[in-house]
Design an enzyme around this catalytic site. Structure first.
Site, PDB file in Angstrom:
ATOM      1  N   GLU A  74       0.852  -1.193   0.000  1.00  0.00           N
ATOM      2  CA  GLU A  74       0.000   0.000   0.000  1.00  0.00           C
ATOM      3  C   GLU A  74       0.889   1.245   0.000  1.00  0.00           C
ATOM      4  O   GLU A  74       1.820   1.361   0.790  1.00  0.00           O
ATOM      5  CB  GLU A  74      -0.912  -0.051   1.228  1.00  0.00           C
ATOM      6  N   CYS A 108      -8.118   6.254  -6.690  1.00  0.00           N
ATOM      7  CA  CYS A 108      -7.652   5.403  -5.599  1.00  0.00           C
ATOM      8  C   CYS A 108      -8.826   4.652  -4.976  1.00  0.00           C
ATOM      9  O   CYS A 108      -9.890   5.227  -4.730  1.00  0.00           O
ATOM     10  CB  CYS A 108      -6.940   6.245  -4.543  1.00  0.00           C
ATOM     11  N   ASP A 162      -5.759   9.102 -10.064  1.00  0.00           N
ATOM     12  CA  ASP A 162      -4.479   8.517 -10.463  1.00  0.00           C
ATOM     13  C   ASP A 162      -4.342   8.690 -11.969  1.00  0.00           C
ATOM     14  O   ASP A 162      -5.179   8.205 -12.732  1.00  0.00           O
ATOM     15  CB  ASP A 162      -4.422   7.025 -10.113  1.00  0.00           C
ATOM     16  N   GLY A 188       3.287  11.728  -3.466  1.00  0.00           N
ATOM     17  CA  GLY A 188       3.990  11.477  -2.217  1.00  0.00           C
ATOM     18  C   GLY A 188       5.402  10.972  -2.415  1.00  0.00           C
ATOM     19  O   GLY A 188       5.909  10.192  -1.608  1.00  0.00           O
TER      20      GLY A 188
END
Length: 279
Positions: free
Chosen positions: A87, A187, A194, A256
């Site tokens: 994940e 997501c 995405d 991220g």
């Protein structure tokens, strides 16, 4: 598709979390591949025989033994036969936990990451940690093939529909590489968008590009992880187009400090990691 599994309910994704600054391997969270493969009917036998989730990790830092911060970029290859995928938010939190921890050298960090990822994924993982200087000469690449995105067609539905691929082939046998930059899904947990570039390489009956584009666009409001979308596309193409050979490869934009690039094939070797314009 029912993804209300205990393994998803416990994920940190979509929850407020604290950022650890000391190394903590327990931050990694697995997602069983079977959650998606059960619905596709491929839990025991996959139609692809070669594949990996190829990650690029841009935000890696730790302290050397004298306390001086170090930085690196990592290429990670997570084998498609692993029991779990990783994940992504948990991976980010795990990488952040290196920030204030001391390690002897690059190799110690690389070995630590590889060991932890293997344990979480329950399968083969390769980690290559690279100094930033390695990327000074890296070019922005493009995926070879005919781009299918410039068609003059009207789109009125953005709900996933595999039936766009019905009767999608002619009798002409070809080898083609097709590219679309219009792959967009959401997501599974947070509904965040995405964005990806899709590459399809196949040998078989010629695929109608309009039908294929409508199918790709139908992912626009579809909720699945990157890896799951690519496996779904592979299965749908095998079902409707029945190519002799097939590769499905998607390169998603960074989030991220991580980009995820799933590759599945029944005839091609794994590619070298690269970087597209949107990455």
């Amino acid at each position: 598709m029912n993804y209300q599994d205990n393994s998803l309910k416990s994920l940190k994704l979509g929850q407020k979390t604290e950022y650890a600054s000391q190394y903590d391997r327990t931050l990694l969270q697995p997602v069983p591949r079977a959650l998606n493969r059960d619905g596709l009917g491929i839990t025991q036998n996959q139609p692809f025989t070669i594949g990996a989730d190829i990650w690029t990790a841009y935000e890696i830092s730790w302290l050397n033994e004298k306390g001086l911060p170090q930085v690196a970029i990592a290429d990670i290859y997570l084998d498609y036969q692993s029991q779990n995928l990783i994940e992504s938010k948990s991976f980010k939190l795990y990488l952040n936990s290196f920030n204030q921890s001391k390690f002897a050298d690059f190799n110690a960090v690389q070995q630590t990451m590889q060991r932890d990822l293997i344990e979480c994924a329950q399968g083969d993982v390769k980690v290559r940690l690279n100094p930033v200087a390695v990327y000074d000469a890296q070019k922005i690449e493009h995926l070879q093939g005919d781009c299918i995105d410039e068609q003059d067609i009207e789109i009125t539905s953005y709900e996933f529909n595999a039936d766009w691929l019905k009767d999608c082939v002619s009798d002409e046998i070809v080898e083609e590489k097709l590219v679309s930059h219009l792959l967009k899904s959401n997501c599974l947990i947070t509904n965040q968008p995405d964005w990806g570039t899709l590459h399809i390489h196949y040998v078989g009956k010629k695929i109608n590009q309009e039908k294929l584009l409508r199918y790709v666009v139908s992912f626009r409001q579809h909720n699945e992880f990157h890896e799951q979308c690519v496996e779904r596309i592979f299965c749908d193409l095998m079902h409707y187009a029945k190519p002799e050979k097939l590769t499905v490869y998607a390169r998603y934009t960074r989030r991220g400090g991580l980009d995820i690039n799933p590759f599945r094939s029944n005839f091609e070797n794994l590619p070298e990691n690269l970087r597209l314009a949107r990455q």
